[in-house]
Design an enzyme around this catalytic site. Structure first.
Site, PDB file in Angstrom:
ATOM      1  N   ASP A 135      -7.671  -4.908   8.857  1.00 23.02           N
ATOM      2  CA  ASP A 135      -7.257  -3.677   8.179  1.00 23.02           C
ATOM      3  C   ASP A 135      -7.130  -3.875   6.674  1.00 23.02           C
ATOM      4  OD1 ASP A 135      -5.033  -5.276   8.184  1.00 23.02           O
ATOM      5  OD2 ASP A 135      -3.648  -3.771   8.950  1.00 23.02           O
ATOM      6  N   GLU A 187       0.813  -1.214   0.000  1.00 22.28           N
ATOM      7  CA  GLU A 187       0.000   0.000   0.000  1.00 22.28           C
ATOM      8  C   GLU A 187       0.845   1.262   0.000  1.00 22.28           C
ATOM      9  OE1 GLU A 187      -3.600  -1.804   2.750  1.00 22.28           O
ATOM     10  OE2 GLU A 187      -1.758  -1.132   3.714  1.00 22.28           O
TER      11      GLU A 187
HETATM   12  P1  NAD Z   1       2.384 -10.519  13.565  1.00 20.67           P
HETATM   13  O1  NAD Z   1       2.233 -11.471  12.432  1.00 20.67           O
HETATM   14  O2  NAD Z   1       3.729 -10.193  14.072  1.00 20.67           O
HETATM   15  O3  NAD Z   1       1.512 -11.018  14.821  1.00 20.67           O
HETATM   16  C1  NAD Z   1       0.201 -11.489  14.702  1.00 20.67           C
HETATM   17  C2  NAD Z   1      -0.045 -12.516  15.798  1.00 20.67           C
HETATM   18  O4  NAD Z   1      -1.432 -12.906  15.736  1.00 20.67           O
HETATM   19  C3  NAD Z   1       0.775 -13.797  15.665  1.00 20.67           C
HETATM   20  O5  NAD Z   1       1.548 -13.997  16.819  1.00 20.67           O
HETATM   21  C4  NAD Z   1      -0.284 -14.887  15.459  1.00 20.67           C
HETATM   22  O6  NAD Z   1       0.069 -16.123  16.071  1.00 20.67           O
HETATM   23  C5  NAD Z   1      -1.484 -14.256  16.146  1.00 20.67           C
HETATM   24  N1  NAD Z   1      -2.778 -14.810  15.762  1.00 20.67           N
HETATM   25  C6  NAD Z   1      -3.225 -15.179  14.533  1.00 20.67           C
HETATM   26  N2  NAD Z   1      -4.482 -15.650  14.609  1.00 20.67           N
HETATM   27  C7  NAD Z   1      -4.839 -15.587  15.930  1.00 20.67           C
HETATM   28  C8  NAD Z   1      -6.025 -15.911  16.643  1.00 20.67           C
HETATM   29  N3  NAD Z   1      -7.078 -16.427  16.018  1.00 20.67           N
HETATM   30  N4  NAD Z   1      -6.054 -15.681  17.981  1.00 20.67           N
HETATM   31  C9  NAD Z   1      -4.983 -15.177  18.636  1.00 20.67           C
HETATM   32  N5  NAD Z   1      -3.826 -14.839  18.005  1.00 20.67           N
HETATM   33  C10 NAD Z   1      -3.772 -15.038  16.665  1.00 20.67           C
HETATM   34  O7  NAD Z   1       1.613  -9.185  13.080  1.00 20.67           O
HETATM   35  P2  NAD Z   1       1.711  -7.703  13.683  1.00 20.67           P
HETATM   36  O8  NAD Z   1       2.778  -6.916  12.997  1.00 20.67           O
HETATM   37  O9  NAD Z   1       1.699  -7.762  15.173  1.00 20.67           O
HETATM   38  O10 NAD Z   1       0.331  -7.130  13.164  1.00 20.67           O
HETATM   39  C11 NAD Z   1      -0.898  -7.638  13.637  1.00 20.67           C
HETATM   40  C12 NAD Z   1      -2.020  -7.124  12.778  1.00 20.67           C
HETATM   41  O11 NAD Z   1      -2.141  -5.710  12.939  1.00 20.67           O
HETATM   42  C13 NAD Z   1      -1.811  -7.349  11.281  1.00 20.67           C
HETATM   43  O12 NAD Z   1      -3.027  -7.810  10.741  1.00 20.67           O
HETATM   44  C14 NAD Z   1      -1.475  -5.997  10.736  1.00 20.67           C
HETATM   45  O13 NAD Z   1      -1.877  -5.840   9.399  1.00 20.67           O
HETATM   46  C15 NAD Z   1      -2.252  -5.095  11.661  1.00 20.67           C
HETATM   47  N6  NAD Z   1      -1.736  -3.728  11.785  1.00 20.67           N
HETATM   48  C16 NAD Z   1      -2.648  -2.719  11.859  1.00 20.67           C
HETATM   49  C17 NAD Z   1      -2.218  -1.423  11.996  1.00 20.67           C
HETATM   50  C18 NAD Z   1      -3.216  -0.322  12.132  1.00 20.67           C
HETATM   51  O14 NAD Z   1      -2.870   0.853  12.047  1.00 20.67           O
HETATM   52  N7  NAD Z   1      -4.459  -0.621  12.401  1.00 20.67           N
HETATM   53  C19 NAD Z   1      -0.850  -1.125  12.038  1.00 20.67           C
HETATM   54  C20 NAD Z   1       0.060  -2.189  12.007  1.00 20.67           C
HETATM   55  C21 NAD Z   1      -0.395  -3.492  11.877  1.00 20.67           C
END
Ligand code: NAD
Length: 348
Positions: free
Chosen positions: A235, A64
C-alpha cells in the site's frame, strides 16, 4: 449543563470509547454494518471529491492525509505506516479522523481511527470478497498475522460465512497471538509453518504483511485457478506482496486507480495496465467474477471514501449516547468578529 457561549463543542470518540462502542454493538455486527456503509458510499462514488492521498515518505515509513467529501460532509484521516514500529513496541498503523459539516465548515466528529481503520479495512475486504470470491468460498489463508489479521478474518466470517482460517506469519509468535485471539470465534483455526501450507484448500488468499520493500509473499506458482486474492499489505510506493506474474494472470480490482497505480500491487505494471474499479462492479456497470477458474485480485490500498463511510457510521452510532465526550476545540465567540475580545475576556 448549559454550554458556555464561546464554545461549539465537538463530539470526540477516544480509544476507550471506541472499544466500548464496538463491544456494545458486537465486533461482527460492527463489521457487517461498516461493510453496508462502505457499500452504500461505493454506490454513490461519482459524487465524491477524490484525490490520491497526500503522502509524506521517510526512510522508515509514511504519514498520510486522506480527504474526501460528498458535498454535505467532509472527512479526513491522518494515518501512518511504519513497519519497523512493531520491533520498538509500537503500532505499524495508527490513525485519527475528523468529519465536518460542509455548510458551516465546523467539525461534527473527531475520533480515534486506529481501531476504526482495522475495522473498515476488514469490512471493505469482506464486502469486496462477497462480490468477487468463488461461490461457496469458506476457507481463507491469512498470511501476515499482525494487527489487522483478526479483523480481516472476522469480517470474512461475518459477511461471507468463512468457516476455516489458515494462519501463517514469518514470526511464529504473531501466529500464536492470532490463533489465541480467534480461538472462541467459532472458526476452525489452523496454524501453518509455511505460506505454501497456508494456501492449501483456501479459496481466499489474504496477504497482510508489513515490510517496506517489494516482497514476494505469494509467488506465481503458488496461485492456482479460481481463487480470490485479498492483497492488503502492498500500500505504498516500493512496498508490494505479489509476484508480477500473478497480476498478469488475474483480473485486478481496485478502489481509486490514480492512487492504486502509485501505491498498490499494480505499481509493478505499466501505467495503462487494465484494472476494474470496484464501485463499478457494485453498481453493476462492470463485471466482477465471470468464470469459476478466474483469479480475482483485490489490490487494496485503503481509500478515503472508506474512512468517510466509517466516520459516518461512528457519527450515527454515538449520537445521543455516552460513547463520546465533548471537546472544546473551536473558538466560537458570540460576536463572530470579536475573537480578540473573547481572548481578552478570558484573562479577566
Ligand atoms: P503488523 O506490523 O501488525 O503485522 C504485519 C505482520 O506481517 C507481522 O506479524 C510480520 O511478522 C508479518 N510479516 C512480515 N513479513 C512477512 C512475510 N514475508 N511473510 C509472512 N508474514 C510476514 O501490520 P498490520 O497493522 O497488520 O498491517 C499489515 C499491512 O497492511 C501493513 O503493510 C499496512 O500498511 C497494511 N494496511 C493496509 C490497509 C489497506 O486499506 N489496504 C489498511 C491497514 C493496513
Amino acid at each position: 449543563m448549559t454550554q458556555p457561549s464561546h464554545k461549539a463543542l465537538v463530539p470526540f470518540v477516544s480509544v476507550d470509547n471506541m472499544m466500548r462502542l464496538v463491544h456494545h454493538i458486537g465486533v461482527e455486527q460492527v463489521l457487517t454494518d461498516l461493510a453496508a456503509y462502505v457499500e452504500e458510499d461505493f454506490l454513490r462514488w461519482e459524487l465524491f471529491d477524490k484525490t490520491p492521498r497526500v503522502a509524506s515518505h521517510s526512510d522508515v515509513g509514511v504519514i498520510e492525509l486522506m480527504p474526501t467529501s460528498d458535498g454535505e460532509a467532509y472527512g479526513f484521516k491522518y494515518v501512518n505506516g511504519h513497519p519497523k514500529n512493531t520491533s520498538e513496541g509500537l503500532q505499524t498503523v495508527t490513525a485519527f479522523g475528523l468529519l465536518a459539516d460542509v455548510y458551516t465548515g465546523y467539525p461534527v466528529l473527531l475520533t480515534e481511527m486506529t481501531m476504526l481503520t482495522a475495522l473498515r479495512t476488514a469490512a471493505t475486504s469482506a464486502m469486496v470478497a462477497k462480490h468477487l470470491a468463488p461461490k461457496g468460498a469458506d476457507t481463507m489463508a491469512m498470511i501476515g498475522n499482525g494487527a489487522q489479521s483478526e479483523f480481516q478474518t472476522l469480517a470474512m466470517k461475518a459477511i461471507l460465512g468463512l468457516k476455516t482460517v489458515r494462519l501463517y506469519d514469518v514470526d511464529a509468535a504473531a501466529t500464536r497471538k492470532c490463533a489465541e485471539n480467534l480461538k472462541n470465534s467459532g472458526l476452525n483455526v489452523v496454524t501453518c509453518g509455511s505460506p505454501e501450507e497456508a494456501i492449501q484448500g483456501a479459496q481466499i488468499l489474504t496477504t497482510c504483511t508489513a515490510d517496506k520493500q517489494c516482497a514476494t509473499i505469494l509467488s506465481d506458482n503458488m496461485v492456482g485457478a479460481g481463487v480470490h486474492i485479498n492483497a492488503i499489505g502492498g500500500d505504498c510506493p516500493g512496498k508490494t506482496e505479489l509476484a508480477k506474474g500473478i497480476l498478469e494472470r488475474s483480473t485486478v480490482f481496485v478502489e481509486f486507480p490514480p492512487q492504486t497505480r502509485i501505491e498498490g500491487e499494480i505499481q509493478q505494471m505499466d501505467p495503462d495496465f487494465a484494472v476494474t474499479e470496484m464501485w463499478e462492479v457494485i453498481s453493476g456497470t462492470a463485471k466482477g467474477r465471470t468464470d469459476a477458474r478466474q483469479i480475482t485480485l483485490f489490490d487494496s490500498v485503503g481509500f478515503a471514501i472508506e474512512d468517510f463511510s466509517a466516520l459516518r457510521y461512528i457519527r450515527d452510532k454515538v449520537a445521543d449516547t455516552a460513547f463520546s465526550e465533548d471537546l472544546d476545540m473551536l473558538a466560537d465567540p458570540d460576536d463572530p468578529r470579536d475573537l480578540f475580545g473573547m481572548l481578552q475576556r478570558a484573562k479577566a
